[in-house]
Design a protein around this motif. Structure first.
Motif, mmCIF file in Angstrom:
data_model
loop_
_atom_site.group_PDB
_atom_site.id
_atom_site.type_symbol
_atom_site.label_atom_id
_atom_site.label_comp_id
_atom_site.label_asym_id
_atom_site.label_seq_id
_atom_site.Cartn_x
_atom_site.Cartn_y
_atom_site.Cartn_z
ATOM 1 N N ARG A 1 6.937 13.040 0.566
ATOM 2 C CA ARG A 1 7.488 11.829 1.133
ATOM 3 C C ARG A 1 6.486 10.704 0.932
ATOM 4 O O ARG A 1 5.419 10.696 1.542
ATOM 5 C CB ARG A 1 7.793 11.991 2.623
ATOM 6 N N LEU A 2 6.837 9.770 0.066
ATOM 7 C CA LEU A 2 5.987 8.629 -0.215
ATOM 8 C C LEU A 2 6.335 7.471 0.712
ATOM 9 O O LEU A 2 7.489 7.293 1.095
ATOM 10 C CB LEU A 2 6.137 8.174 -1.665
ATOM 11 N N SER A 3 5.330 6.683 1.050
ATOM 12 C CA SER A 3 5.522 5.514 1.890
ATOM 13 C C SER A 3 4.948 4.287 1.202
ATOM 14 O O SER A 3 3.961 4.374 0.473
ATOM 15 C CB SER A 3 4.832 5.687 3.250
ATOM 16 N N CYS A 4 5.567 3.152 1.449
ATOM 17 C CA CYS A 4 5.051 1.875 0.981
ATOM 18 C C CYS A 4 5.131 0.889 2.132
ATOM 19 O O CYS A 4 6.217 0.669 2.684
ATOM 20 C CB CYS A 4 5.844 1.354 -0.213
ATOM 21 N N ALA A 5 4.008 0.304 2.485
ATOM 22 C CA ALA A 5 3.943 -0.659 3.572
ATOM 23 C C ALA A 5 3.535 -2.026 3.037
ATOM 24 O O ALA A 5 2.563 -2.131 2.286
ATOM 25 C CB ALA A 5 2.960 -0.197 4.639
ATOM 26 N N ALA A 6 4.270 -3.051 3.426
ATOM 27 C CA ALA A 6 3.988 -4.420 3.016
ATOM 28 C C ALA A 6 3.376 -5.193 4.170
ATOM 29 O O ALA A 6 3.810 -5.077 5.316
ATOM 30 C CB ALA A 6 5.259 -5.117 2.547
ATOM 31 N N VAL B 1 0.846 -1.182 0.000
ATOM 32 C CA VAL B 1 0.000 0.000 0.000
ATOM 33 C C VAL B 1 0.882 1.232 0.000
ATOM 34 O O VAL B 1 1.670 1.443 0.926
ATOM 35 C CB VAL B 1 -0.945 0.030 1.211
ATOM 36 N N GLU B 2 0.741 2.055 -1.044
ATOM 37 C CA GLU B 2 1.477 3.303 -1.146
ATOM 38 C C GLU B 2 0.646 4.447 -0.573
ATOM 39 O O GLU B 2 -0.587 4.412 -0.619
ATOM 40 C CB GLU B 2 1.828 3.628 -2.606
ATOM 41 N N SER B 3 1.324 5.451 -0.081
ATOM 42 C CA SER B 3 0.654 6.640 0.408
ATOM 43 C C SER B 3 1.610 7.821 0.316
ATOM 44 O O SER B 3 2.808 7.647 0.109
ATOM 45 C CB SER B 3 0.169 6.458 1.851
ATOM 46 N N GLY B 4 1.080 9.015 0.473
ATOM 47 C CA GLY B 4 1.904 10.207 0.510
ATOM 48 C C GLY B 4 1.873 11.049 -0.741
ATOM 49 O O GLY B 4 2.456 12.146 -0.759
ATOM 50 N N GLY B 5 1.230 10.570 -1.795
ATOM 51 C CA GLY B 5 1.143 11.354 -3.007
ATOM 52 C C GLY B 5 0.210 12.539 -2.839
ATOM 53 O O GLY B 5 -0.493 12.669 -1.837
ATOM 54 N N GLY B 6 0.215 13.409 -3.837
ATOM 55 C CA GLY B 6 -0.641 14.576 -3.787
ATOM 56 C C GLY B 6 -0.233 15.607 -4.808
ATOM 57 O O GLY B 6 0.571 15.338 -5.707
ATOM 58 N N ASP C 1 12.435 0.931 6.806
ATOM 59 C CA ASP C 1 12.290 0.432 8.169
ATOM 60 C C ASP C 1 12.000 -1.050 8.026
ATOM 61 O O ASP C 1 10.851 -1.457 7.858
ATOM 62 C CB ASP C 1 11.170 1.159 8.898
ATOM 63 N N ILE C 2 13.040 -1.865 8.074
ATOM 64 C CA ILE C 2 12.906 -3.294 7.810
ATOM 65 C C ILE C 2 11.947 -3.969 8.789
ATOM 66 O O ILE C 2 11.146 -4.813 8.403
ATOM 67 C CB ILE C 2 14.291 -3.976 7.850
ATOM 68 N N ALA C 3 12.027 -3.599 10.060
ATOM 69 C CA ALA C 3 11.175 -4.213 11.073
ATOM 70 C C ALA C 3 9.699 -3.998 10.787
ATOM 71 O O ALA C 3 8.864 -4.834 11.144
ATOM 72 C CB ALA C 3 11.530 -3.671 12.453
ATOM 73 N N LYS C 4 9.375 -2.891 10.152
ATOM 74 C CA LYS C 4 7.988 -2.574 9.832
ATOM 75 C C LYS C 4 7.648 -2.831 8.371
ATOM 76 O O LYS C 4 6.541 -2.501 7.934
ATOM 77 C CB LYS C 4 7.692 -1.118 10.189
ATOM 78 N N ASN C 5 8.589 -3.399 7.619
ATOM 79 C CA ASN C 5 8.384 -3.698 6.199
ATOM 80 C C ASN C 5 7.871 -2.480 5.451
ATOM 81 O O ASN C 5 6.879 -2.546 4.713
ATOM 82 C CB ASN C 5 7.424 -4.874 6.028
ATOM 83 N N THR C 6 8.567 -1.384 5.646
ATOM 84 C CA THR C 6 8.162 -0.121 5.063
ATOM 85 C C THR C 6 9.345 0.555 4.394
ATOM 86 O O THR C 6 10.465 0.514 4.907
ATOM 87 C CB THR C 6 7.577 0.814 6.140
#
Length: 118
Positions: A19-24, A5-10, A73-78
């Motif tokens: 700052r874009l984020s991607c969470a797995a 899931v990507e977020s942060g666009g605009g 952030d490897i621990a959070k898969n982000t």
């Protein structure tokens, strides 16, 4: 199965930052690398940045050199993509991609829209 899931666009003005984020998420897995791609209207999808688990590959494409920083952030898969001094030509849908350990398939998110106004 892994979900991204990507977020942060605009919408930002030229010269601005995002700052874009991607969470797995999903079943237990180990990510070998997470990457960012982008696709502008009428153009091919292009590589933007990569962040490998081992740290052997952490960089942005030359076309954004000096304006892009990828971190994770490897621990959070982000994974994060910091973009500065944005230009109208940076306008695109930005997609997150993940390669898992022991899996030849890769996974894609739905993308997040980045629009840079002049």
């Amino acid at each position: 199965q892994v979900q991204l899931v990507e977020s942060g666009g605009g919408l930002v003005q030229a010269g601005g930052s995002l700052r874009l984020s991607c969470a797995a998420s999903g079943r237990t897995f180990t990510i070998n690398a997470m990457r960012w791609y982008r696709q502008a209207p009428g153009k091919e999808r292009e590589f933007v940045a990569i962040h490998s688990r081992t740290g052997s590959g952490i960089y942005c494409t030359d076309s954004m050199k000096g304006r892009c920083t990828i971190s994770g952030d490897i621990a959070k898969n982000t994974v994060y993509l910091q973009m500065n001094s944005l230009k109208p030509e940076d306008t695109a849908i930005y997609y997150c991609n993940a390669v898992l350990q022991g899996d030849r398939d890769d996974y894609w998110g739905q993308g997040t829209q980045v629009t840079v106004s002049s």
